[in-house]
Structure formats: C-alpha cells, structure tokens
Design a protein around this motif. Structure first.
Motif, PDB file in Angstrom:
ATOM      1  N   LEU A 273      34.349   5.592  37.122  1.00 14.85           N
ATOM      2  CA  LEU A 273      34.955   6.675  36.347  1.00 14.85           C
ATOM      3  C   LEU A 273      35.987   6.119  35.371  1.00 14.85           C
ATOM      4  O   LEU A 273      36.001   6.466  34.189  1.00 14.85           O
ATOM      5  CB  LEU A 273      35.627   7.690  37.280  1.00 14.85           C
ATOM      6  N   ASN A 274      36.860   5.261  35.875  1.00 14.86           N
ATOM      7  CA  ASN A 274      37.939   4.727  35.045  1.00 14.86           C
ATOM      8  C   ASN A 274      37.427   3.837  33.918  1.00 14.86           C
ATOM      9  O   ASN A 274      38.046   3.754  32.850  1.00 14.86           O
ATOM     10  CB  ASN A 274      38.935   3.949  35.910  1.00 14.86           C
ATOM     11  N   GLN A 275      36.298   3.170  34.150  1.00 13.88           N
ATOM     12  CA  GLN A 275      35.719   2.304  33.133  1.00 13.88           C
ATOM     13  C   GLN A 275      34.814   3.059  32.163  1.00 13.88           C
ATOM     14  O   GLN A 275      34.326   2.474  31.194  1.00 13.88           O
ATOM     15  CB  GLN A 275      34.926   1.175  33.793  1.00 13.88           C
ATOM     16  N   GLY A 276      34.591   4.328  32.417  1.00 12.31           N
ATOM     17  CA  GLY A 276      33.710   5.113  31.560  1.00 12.31           C
ATOM     18  C   GLY A 276      32.236   4.862  31.814  1.00 12.31           C
ATOM     19  O   GLY A 276      31.388   5.253  31.000  1.00 12.31           O
ATOM     20  N   LYS A 277      31.904   4.220  32.936  1.00 12.70           N
ATOM     21  CA  LYS A 277      30.497   3.978  33.257  1.00 12.70           C
ATOM     22  C   LYS A 277      29.811   5.267  33.708  1.00 12.70           C
ATOM     23  O   LYS A 277      28.589   5.377  33.636  1.00 12.70           O
ATOM     24  CB  LYS A 277      30.376   2.901  34.332  1.00 12.70           C
ATOM     25  N   ILE A 278      30.583   6.221  34.195  1.00  9.48           N
ATOM     26  CA  ILE A 278      30.077   7.562  34.483  1.00  9.48           C
ATOM     27  C   ILE A 278      30.616   8.460  33.389  1.00  9.48           C
ATOM     28  O   ILE A 278      31.827   8.695  33.302  1.00  9.48           O
ATOM     29  CB  ILE A 278      30.527   8.063  35.862  1.00  9.48           C
ATOM     30  N   ASP A 279      29.724   8.957  32.516  1.00 10.86           N
ATOM     31  CA  ASP A 279      30.196   9.743  31.374  1.00 10.86           C
ATOM     32  C   ASP A 279      29.357  10.978  31.104  1.00 10.86           C
ATOM     33  O   ASP A 279      29.343  11.496  29.989  1.00 10.86           O
ATOM     34  CB  ASP A 279      30.288   8.869  30.120  1.00 10.86           C
ATOM     35  N   ASN A 280      28.647  11.466  32.122  1.00 13.24           N
ATOM     36  CA  ASN A 280      27.927  12.735  31.978  1.00 13.24           C
ATOM     37  C   ASN A 280      28.620  13.789  32.839  1.00 13.24           C
ATOM     38  O   ASN A 280      29.148  13.499  33.899  1.00 13.24           O
ATOM     39  CB  ASN A 280      26.445  12.580  32.333  1.00 13.24           C
ATOM     40  N   ALA A 281      28.606  15.014  32.338  1.00 12.44           N
ATOM     41  CA  ALA A 281      29.472  16.057  32.888  1.00 12.44           C
ATOM     42  C   ALA A 281      29.249  16.333  34.369  1.00 12.44           C
ATOM     43  O   ALA A 281      30.208  16.389  35.142  1.00 12.44           O
ATOM     44  CB  ALA A 281      29.297  17.346  32.090  1.00 12.44           C
ATOM     45  N   ALA A 282      28.018  16.534  34.784  1.00 10.10           N
ATOM     46  CA  ALA A 282      27.757  16.917  36.172  1.00 10.10           C
ATOM     47  C   ALA A 282      28.271  15.864  37.148  1.00 10.10           C
ATOM     48  O   ALA A 282      28.871  16.196  38.178  1.00 10.10           O
ATOM     49  CB  ALA A 282      26.264  17.152  36.382  1.00 10.10           C
ATOM     50  N   THR A 283      28.052  14.596  36.828  1.00  9.75           N
ATOM     51  CA  THR A 283      28.486  13.526  37.719  1.00  9.75           C
ATOM     52  C   THR A 283      30.004  13.406  37.731  1.00  9.75           C
ATOM     53  O   THR A 283      30.627  13.264  38.791  1.00  9.75           O
ATOM     54  CB  THR A 283      27.844  12.188  37.308  1.00  9.75           C
ATOM     55  N   LEU A 284      30.613  13.459  36.549  1.00 13.85           N
ATOM     56  CA  LEU A 284      32.079  13.424  36.474  1.00 13.85           C
ATOM     57  C   LEU A 284      32.702  14.549  37.292  1.00 13.85           C
ATOM     58  O   LEU A 284      33.615  14.320  38.099  1.00 13.85           O
ATOM     59  CB  LEU A 284      32.516  13.563  35.017  1.00 13.85           C
TER      60      LEU A 284
END
Length: 208
Positions: A176-187
């Motif tokens: 999350l902090n690195q921006g590797k997860i950047d799609n709404a549902a997962t975030l």
C-alpha cells in the motif's frame, strides 16, 4: 445541523433516458433536473452513464497464518497511467441475476484463486465512480486456508490468466505504502480490514 443527505430521490426529475450502446457494458444518456442547495431547480443536465451491473470483491484472509491471498492479473484500463497493467487485486466478480452476494464470493474465490471460503464477514459497499457509472461494489472478508492458495487460475472463456499471491499483513501494508496496490476495491478492503480486524475475528469466533 442540517440532515444528511439534504435531498432524496424525489428531488430528481428524469425527463429522458436513451440507450447509446449495448455490448459488454451499456451506455445510457440521461437528461434530468434536480433541486439546488440554494433553492429552485437546476437547468436541464445531460449525462452519459455506464451501466455495467454490480460486483462483489472479497479479501481472502487466513486468521491462523495471518496472511492475505491476493491475485495478480492484466487490466487494460491500467495501461495508460500505471507502471504496469498487471495489478495486485482481491478476488471479485459481477453479480448475476438471481445470484446472492455470498454465492458470488465463493464462486469467484474458487475460480480465481482455487480456494474455498469458510466463514465470511460483510465489510461495506461503495459506489465505484458515481459521476459516470451506476456500479456498486460490495466488499466482504473471506476466511480461507492460505496453504491451499497457489498456481494460475481463471476461466478460458473469459480470457482470464490469474496468478495467486500470498502476503503477510506487513507485506500488504508495504505494498500500500509503495503504491503497488492502486485499485479501489483492494485499497478499500485492505484498509478497512486493518481498522476492523478484531471485529472480524470476533464475529468468526462467535460463529464457530
């Protein structure tokens, strides 16, 4: 303090809906007026709205190993703005007619990650982009055995090529902090879980 929301459905007047496209998705032209905060009614507004149905997304979690089960797959919509169009996501699927949300969760978990959901916990639902689509996404947390999560999955008829990825909570936070997860549902699902983990564990314990 004024009540929230200020207005309701009766404060909208739809004068016309016109189908523009009917394919994998539907595109509808709406013409409408609505009440204004300062009083009176708006001018006639025209908007194109994408009708793509509603979806379920389920964050798979192993409470014993303290691990998440994610998936990785290609998304053409990410091509223009992402470093890579292969995204880390949670299992998700569209809600078909006469199908319950729980059924979608279990079906998609098996199809996309090869795992069986045990207990489930409803997290929340949200509108994915209400300025242009009617889609509402329902987020659930699903209990799984992460040791059974591995390999490549997906349906050939839907051109799916899905890789399973396991991650600890610390790894997920790092993503999350690195921006590797950047799609709404997962975030949204991961952040909601990190805030409400104890509530989820308590609900599962009570239903043991």
């Amino acid at each position: 303090m004024k009540p929230f929301p200020t207005f309701g459905k009766d404060d909208l007047k739809i004068s016309q809906t016109k189908p523009l496209y009917n394919g994998f998705f539907k595109l509808i032209n709406y013409q409408f007026t609505h009440r204004l905060f300062d009083g009176g009614w708006s001018q006639l507004v025209t908007r194109e709205v994408l009708e793509r149905g509603h979806a379920v997304a389920v964050l798979l979690f192993d409470p014993i190993l303290d691990e998440f089960v994610f998936i990785e797959q290609f998304r053409i919509g990410a091509f223009a703005t992402s470093e890579s169009p292969w995204l880390i996501e949670i299992v998700a699927g569209m809600i078909e007619q006469n199908e319950s949300i729980e059924e979608v969760c279990r079906r998609e978990a098996l199809e996309e990650a090869g795992v069986t959901i045990k207990r489930m916990h409803k997290a929340l639902s949200y509108l994915s982009s209400p300025g242009g689509t009617t889609e509402r996404i329902h987020i659930y947390i699903g209990e799984v055995d992460a040791t059974t999560a591995q390999g490549v999955h997906g349906l050939d008829q839907e051109s799916e090529d899905i890789l399973v990825r396991r991650a600890t909570k610390l790894e997920a936070i790092d993503w999350l902090n690195q921006g590797k997860i950047d799609n709404a549902a997962t975030l949204i699902a991961v952040q909601w879980f990190l805030i409400n983990e104890q509530k989820v564990r308590n609900s599962w314990h009570e239903n043991t």
